[in-house]
Design an enzyme around this catalytic site. Structure first.
Site, PDB file in Angstrom:
ATOM      1  N   GLY A 159       0.537  20.815  52.638  1.00 22.21           N
ATOM      2  CA  GLY A 159       0.349  21.883  51.665  1.00 22.21           C
ATOM      3  C   GLY A 159       1.283  23.063  51.765  1.00 22.21           C
ATOM      4  N   CYS A 211      16.584   9.007  64.638  1.00 20.71           N
ATOM      5  CA  CYS A 211      16.862   9.431  63.268  1.00 20.71           C
ATOM      6  C   CYS A 211      17.962  10.480  63.231  1.00 20.71           C
ATOM      7  CB  CYS A 211      15.591   9.981  62.622  1.00 20.71           C
ATOM      8  SG  CYS A 211      14.362   8.706  62.252  1.00 20.71           S
TER       9      CYS A 211
END
Length: 312
Positions: free
Chosen positions: A96, A285
């Protein structure tokens, strides 16, 4: 062999194309407390915007600043200027952070977030954000009551197709997403997208790709820029494309350093194996972006008044 779209039931009973709800929860429901150890205070789990931020600045202050810059960039691309009070959709809203930024700055008066993670939904609801509705719902199961003024999707597009789909089926899944977004938006509205994509390699083969697919993001597959352009072109004009593998590499480096500092608490929450798995994931990554195998795209779109139709 030609494969068809995989429609998997979500936790609310609707069908979803792409990564299943179970695979999403495998990753994102690992524990809100665990992610809070190494993400910034906005709980943004995607690449930040590092423009103008000194590499020597401590990540305790630099990472939150860079993440807020990312949130503001996407809200700008979606046409949600400060005080605009738009009706906004966040596809793949995470914990959020963008929703909070949007309503907190008056960029959105109403905001809807979609997630397939029950832990994320519970966290967003606990924030008590005014005008915010967070739904445990896939994009293809979403049915808004009225059009949106803008759409943002950060870090979700990687889950809109799966590795078992052939090229034609992946393109069909991406095109279905853009068609749905076109139908959700009012005329002239804007949309923003952030996604990791393949760049210097053709696919996810190799030890890093196999590790991430098996241990971190089961069911996900990265797009290529050409697929995004082909899928979106009938419905949207592209107004901005920004590629920045460096932004993701620096973000991953900051996350990795923060997780290392929090090792004792991380091991208490997820065990030594869980800690090692995530440290390996973040470092692998980071190397992937540094060597150019993958990149990061931020793309701004403008809705076409009418979809382009092939000539008869």
């Amino acid at each position: 062999m030609t494969t068809t779209l995989d429609d998997t039931a979500t936790t609310d009973g609707t069908a979803t194309v792409g990564t299943s709800a179970a695979d999403i929860e495998f990753h994102y429901d690992f524990g809100n407390d665990f992610y809070a150890l190494w993400l910034d205070e906005t709980l943004s789990y995607s690449a930040a915007v590092w423009d103008g931020i000194d590499p020597a600045e401590p990540d305790t202050t630099s990472l939150p600043r860079a993440q807020r810059a990312k949130l503001d960039l996407h809200l700008d691309l979606a046409g949600a200027a400060p005080g605009a009070g738009l009706r906004l959709l966040d596809v793949g809203c995470g914990w959020g952070g963008l929703l909070a930024r949007a309503v907190g700055t008056g960029r959105a008066a109403e905001a809807t977030g979609l997630t397939l993670s029950r832990a994320q939904q519970a966290h967003v609801r606990s924030l008590g954000l005014p005008g915010v509705d967070v739904r445990l719902e896939s994009w293809d199961g979403h049915r808004p009551e009225r059009p949106y003024d803008g759409i943002v999707s950060v870090g979700a597009f990687e889950h809109f197709a799966t590795a078992d789909l052939d090229a034609a089926a992946r393109l069909a899944a991406y095109r279905a997403y853009f068609e749905r977004c076109h139908g959700w938006l009012r005329p002239g509205a804007r949309m923003s997208l952030q996604t990791i994509a393949y760049d210097g390699v053709l696919g996810g083969d190799g030890p890093v790709g196999a590790f991430v697919a098996a241990e971190i993001f089961p069911g996900a597959v990265l797009p290529r820029l050409g697929e995004i352009v082909l899928a979106s072109d009938p419905y949207f004009a592209v107004v901005l494309v920004r590629a920045s593998a460096e932004d993701y590499a620096r973000t991953l480096g900051a996350w990795s350093a923060r997780l290392l500092r929090a090792r004792a608490e991380a091991e208490r929450l997820v065990g030594p194996d869980g800690y090692r798995r995530y440290r390996r994931y973040l470092r692998a990554c980071e190397v992937t972006f540094l060597r150019g195998a993958a990149t990061l795209y931020r793309i701004g779109f403008r809705r076409r008044d009418e979809p382009l139709r092939p000539a008869a």
